[in-house]
Design a protein around this motif. Structure first.
Motif, PDB file in Angstrom:
ATOM      1  N   LEU A 204       0.822  -1.207   0.000  1.00 15.08           N
ATOM      2  CA  LEU A 204       0.000   0.000   0.000  1.00 15.08           C
ATOM      3  C   LEU A 204       0.857   1.259   0.000  1.00 15.08           C
ATOM      4  CD1 LEU A 204      -2.924  -0.920   2.369  1.00 15.08           C
ATOM      5  CD2 LEU A 204      -3.076  -0.369  -0.037  1.00 15.08           C
ATOM      6  N   ILE A 205       1.908   1.231   0.811  1.00 15.49           N
ATOM      7  CA  ILE A 205       2.788   2.404   0.859  1.00 15.49           C
ATOM      8  C   ILE A 205       3.404   2.666  -0.502  1.00 15.49           C
ATOM      9  CG2 ILE A 205       4.986   3.275   1.756  1.00 15.49           C
ATOM     10  CD1 ILE A 205       4.254   2.132   4.421  1.00 15.49           C
TER      11      ILE A 205
ATOM     12  N   PHE B 154       2.260   1.826  -3.336  1.00  7.10           N
ATOM     13  CA  PHE B 154       1.212   2.309  -4.225  1.00  7.10           C
ATOM     14  C   PHE B 154       0.957   3.803  -4.017  1.00  7.10           C
ATOM     15  CE2 PHE B 154      -3.359   3.264  -4.586  1.00  7.10           C
ATOM     16  CZ  PHE B 154      -3.487   3.131  -5.955  1.00  7.10           C
ATOM     17  N   PHE B 155       0.797   4.187  -2.776  1.00  4.86           N
ATOM     18  CA  PHE B 155       0.494   5.591  -2.519  1.00  4.86           C
ATOM     19  C   PHE B 155       1.667   6.498  -2.859  1.00  4.86           C
ATOM     20  CE2 PHE B 155      -3.089   4.039   0.004  1.00  4.86           C
ATOM     21  CZ  PHE B 155      -4.052   4.877  -0.505  1.00  4.86           C
ATOM     22  N   MET B 156       2.885   5.989  -2.607  1.00  4.47           N
ATOM     23  CA  MET B 156       4.060   6.806  -2.915  1.00  4.47           C
ATOM     24  C   MET B 156       4.170   7.063  -4.406  1.00  4.47           C
ATOM     25  SD  MET B 156       6.969   5.510  -0.336  1.00  4.47           S
ATOM     26  CE  MET B 156       8.353   6.408  -0.938  1.00  4.47           C
ATOM     27  N   LEU B 157       3.831   6.061  -5.167  1.00  7.92           N
ATOM     28  CA  LEU B 157       3.989   6.207  -6.614  1.00  7.92           C
ATOM     29  C   LEU B 157       2.869   7.037  -7.247  1.00  7.92           C
ATOM     30  CD1 LEU B 157       5.320   2.724  -7.691  1.00  7.92           C
ATOM     31  CD2 LEU B 157       6.593   4.829  -7.358  1.00  7.92           C
ATOM     32  N   THR B 158       1.681   6.918  -6.695  1.00  7.03           N
ATOM     33  CA  THR B 158       0.576   7.621  -7.354  1.00  7.03           C
ATOM     34  C   THR B 158       0.382   9.035  -6.851  1.00  7.03           C
ATOM     35  OG1 THR B 158      -0.907   6.631  -5.770  1.00  7.03           O
ATOM     36  CG2 THR B 158      -0.811   5.602  -7.947  1.00  7.03           C
ATOM     37  N   THR B 159       0.997   9.361  -5.745  1.00  6.54           N
ATOM     38  CA  THR B 159       0.745  10.665  -5.157  1.00  6.54           C
ATOM     39  C   THR B 159       1.403  11.771  -5.978  1.00  6.54           C
ATOM     40  OG1 THR B 159       0.543  11.709  -3.018  1.00  6.54           O
ATOM     41  CG2 THR B 159       2.704  10.910  -3.576  1.00  6.54           C
ATOM     42  N   ALA B 160       0.727  12.900  -6.041  1.00  2.30           N
ATOM     43  CA  ALA B 160       1.309  14.067  -6.704  1.00  2.30           C
ATOM     44  C   ALA B 160       1.467  15.136  -5.635  1.00  2.30           C
ATOM     45  CB  ALA B 160       0.399  14.553  -7.817  1.00  2.30           C
ATOM     46  N   PHE B 161       2.680  15.301  -5.188  1.00  3.64           N
ATOM     47  CA  PHE B 161       2.898  16.208  -4.072  1.00  3.64           C
ATOM     48  C   PHE B 161       2.768  17.657  -4.464  1.00  3.64           C
ATOM     49  CE2 PHE B 161       4.913  12.879  -1.500  1.00  3.64           C
ATOM     50  CZ  PHE B 161       4.171  13.115  -0.373  1.00  3.64           C
TER      51      PHE B 161
ATOM     52  N   LEU C 229       1.818   4.916   6.017  1.00  8.56           N
ATOM     53  CA  LEU C 229       0.626   4.621   5.222  1.00  8.56           C
ATOM     54  C   LEU C 229      -0.459   5.664   5.472  1.00  8.56           C
ATOM     55  CD1 LEU C 229      -0.536   2.583   3.284  1.00  8.56           C
ATOM     56  CD2 LEU C 229      -1.413   1.309   5.214  1.00  8.56           C
TER      57      LEU C 229
ATOM     58  N   PHE D 285       0.522   8.942   3.783  1.00  6.87           N
ATOM     59  CA  PHE D 285       0.329   8.960   2.329  1.00  6.87           C
ATOM     60  C   PHE D 285      -1.146   8.947   1.956  1.00  6.87           C
ATOM     61  CE2 PHE D 285       4.807   7.666   1.950  1.00  6.87           C
ATOM     62  CZ  PHE D 285       5.176   8.644   1.064  1.00  6.87           C
TER      63      PHE D 285
ATOM     64  N   THR E 282      -2.477  12.195  -0.059  1.00  3.03           N
ATOM     65  CA  THR E 282      -2.461  11.888  -1.489  1.00  3.03           C
ATOM     66  C   THR E 282      -3.535  12.642  -2.266  1.00  3.03           C
ATOM     67  OG1 THR E 282      -2.096  10.039  -2.965  1.00  3.03           O
ATOM     68  CG2 THR E 282      -4.053   9.931  -1.614  1.00  3.03           C
ATOM     69  N   SER E 283      -3.141  13.062  -3.432  1.00  7.76           N
ATOM     70  CA  SER E 283      -4.124  13.522  -4.411  1.00  7.76           C
ATOM     71  C   SER E 283      -3.658  12.895  -5.704  1.00  7.76           C
ATOM     72  CB  SER E 283      -4.115  15.044  -4.518  1.00  7.76           C
ATOM     73  OG  SER E 283      -2.852  15.495  -4.922  1.00  7.76           O
ATOM     74  N   PHE E 284      -4.515  12.092  -6.256  1.00  9.91           N
ATOM     75  CA  PHE E 284      -4.040  11.255  -7.351  1.00  9.91           C
ATOM     76  C   PHE E 284      -3.635  12.066  -8.561  1.00  9.91           C
ATOM     77  CE2 PHE E 284      -6.434   8.289  -4.783  1.00  9.91           C
ATOM     78  CZ  PHE E 284      -5.467   7.316  -4.646  1.00  9.91           C
ATOM     79  N   ARG E 285      -2.542  11.635  -9.131  1.00  8.92           N
ATOM     80  CA  ARG E 285      -2.086  12.287 -10.351  1.00  8.92           C
ATOM     81  C   ARG E 285      -3.065  11.963 -11.460  1.00  8.92           C
ATOM     82  NH1 ARG E 285       3.534  10.311 -11.203  1.00  8.92           N
ATOM     83  NH2 ARG E 285       4.037  11.317  -9.257  1.00  8.92           N
TER      84      ARG E 285
END
Lengths: 212, 216
Positions: free
Chosen positions: A37-38, A40-47, B26, B29, B33-36
């Motif tokens: 999960l981590i 996944f969230f790290m990769l999809t997040t747009a900071f 977790l 994040f 998170t805000s999805f790209r």
């Protein structure tokens, strides 16, 4: 799901002794899932949200006979022509073929010592004022709410009477990056008045005659 | 002599701290998170010093890629009940005498930016996943029909802008172009926008810090 490991270490002697359950839970599957999960969230997040640069273009005048174009002092006009290969040409004043000689073009570029230096030199007064205002706010000498900082700067810009009026003229074959860069330079050097206008035929001719 | 007993070590490691840390990360994040968003094309925006955030609601985005192809996107408005996308599509369908089923319109409102003639839009909406959509874009590229048409004979971009602004009068206009895009194309888009009385633009950029000081 979780498997409880029983204490199988020693043999039990007495019947009366209750079975000792270890409190340790096998957390491996949980950790596995969390890792997944981590990731996944790290990769999809747009900071960083994208930033925007605001520009306002003059309204298109449909009927040119009704509206007179604003009169501006020729000495204050600072023309920037954006040409291909990341080059900038600039001249001061008006290029009027009926009143020769035509102003000379100076070549420069987008670097720190290029157009920025020229613009800063021209806009020294206003830049200094804004710089001092910002300095005062940072050092704490002047306490004003954050929201009004921008309006203060706007006031300074509006009261500017000697700074250059920059006319940005872009050739068609430049890159979009050049355009953004030059507008950005306006923001960096705190130019109060600038406009994006079309390049005219006189300037095109002037560009052609410039030695490469 | 008795043998020295080697203390049997259990192979189990105490994972509690690890789990603690992981759950912390977790949670972090998941909350931040805000999805790209899925973009139709890769656009490498130029950088500027502007620190203004792009609005995430009520913005009409015109993306222009390296080859000068236009992509259009509009969000659904301040809340889901406004359904701006669906309304814009209905107007467009009416204008171009196309038929979209309710299912298609509903699906369209959940999708993102697109760059193709409105006549092809149905296929794009019906595409099941991203791979299918990419394939469709490739087909269009070969047929040289990708990007929203914006020439004077069939200026669909202008109509998209017109209808969007008719439905949401407060909408902001954002332009997201690639560094290498020809200025000519950008200028054309600006011209179209100005024809529709849009004079304030937001150019999407990356943040870049610059220090300027006056000499002396």
């Amino acid at each position: 799901m979780a498997e409880i490991i029983e204490n199988t270490g020693g043999k039990e002697k007495g019947k009366r002794k209750p079975k000792k359950h270890s409190t340790a839970i096998d957390m491996t599957p949980m950790v596995d899932l969390m890792c997944l999960l981590i990731t996944f969230f790290m990769l999809t997040t747009a900071f960083s949200k994208p930033k925007i640069m605001e520009i306002v273009l003059p309204e298109k005048v449909k009927d040119t006979t009704k509206v007179k174009s604003p009169q501006i002092a020729a000495s204050r006009t600072f023309n920037i022509i954006l040409a291909e290969n990341d080059l900038i040409y600039w001249y001061v004043g008006l290029a009027d073929p009926t009143k020769p000689p035509l102003p000379a073009l100076t070549r420069t570029d987008y670097s720190k010592d290029g157009i920025r230096k020229v613009l800063l030199e021209k806009n020294k007064d206003l830049f200094k004022k804004i710089y001092e205002l910002k300095d005062k706010i940072i050092s704490g000498k002047l306490v004003i709410p954050k929201d009004s900082v921008n309006s203060e700067i706007k006031k300074l810009k509006n009261s500017d009477e000697i700074g250059p009026i920059v006319l940005i003229k872009a050739k068609d074959n430049i890159k979009y990056k050049n355009f953004v860069d030059i507008i950005d330079e306006m923001a960096i050097t705190n130019i109060a008045r600038y406009a994006v206008v079309d390049i005219n035929s006189v300037e095109v001719k002037m560009l052609e005659s410039v030695p490469k | 002599m008795s043998k020295i007993k080697i203390h049997k070590q259990s192979p189990h490691v105490d994972m509690t701290p690890m789990v603690d840390l992981f759950s912390l990360l977790l949670t972090f994040f998941m909350l931040t998170t805000s999805f790209r968003p899925q973009e139709a094309t890769i656009i490498d925006t130029p950088s500027s010093i502007s620190e203004k955030m792009a609005p995430d609601k009520e913005i009409l985005t015109i993306s222009i890629d390296k080859d000068g192809k236009c992509y259009f996107n509009v969000d659904n408005g301040p809340d889901t009940s406004t359904m701006f996308r669906a309304k814009v599509l209905e107007k467009m369908a009416e204008k171009y005498e196309l038929k979209f089923t309710d299912k298609q319109i509903d699906k369209f409102s959940k999708l993102n930016s697109f760059g193709m003639p409105v006549q092809m839009l149905g296929k794009w909406i019906d595409a099941k996943d991203q791979a299918k959509r990419d394939a469709l874009y490739n087909q269009l590229r070969i047929a040289k029909k990708d990007g929203i048409p914006m020439d004077s004979t069939d200026n669909q971009l202008a109509w998209w802008i017109f209808f969007t602004r008719q439905i949401d009068v407060n909408i902001d206009v954002g332009i997201k172009a690639d560094m290498e895009t020809d200025y000519k194309v950008v200028k054309k888009v600006l011209d179209i926008l100005q024809d529709k009385n849009v004079n304030r633009f937001n150019l999407t950029t990356n943040l870049e810090k610059v220090e300027v000081k006056l000499d002396k």
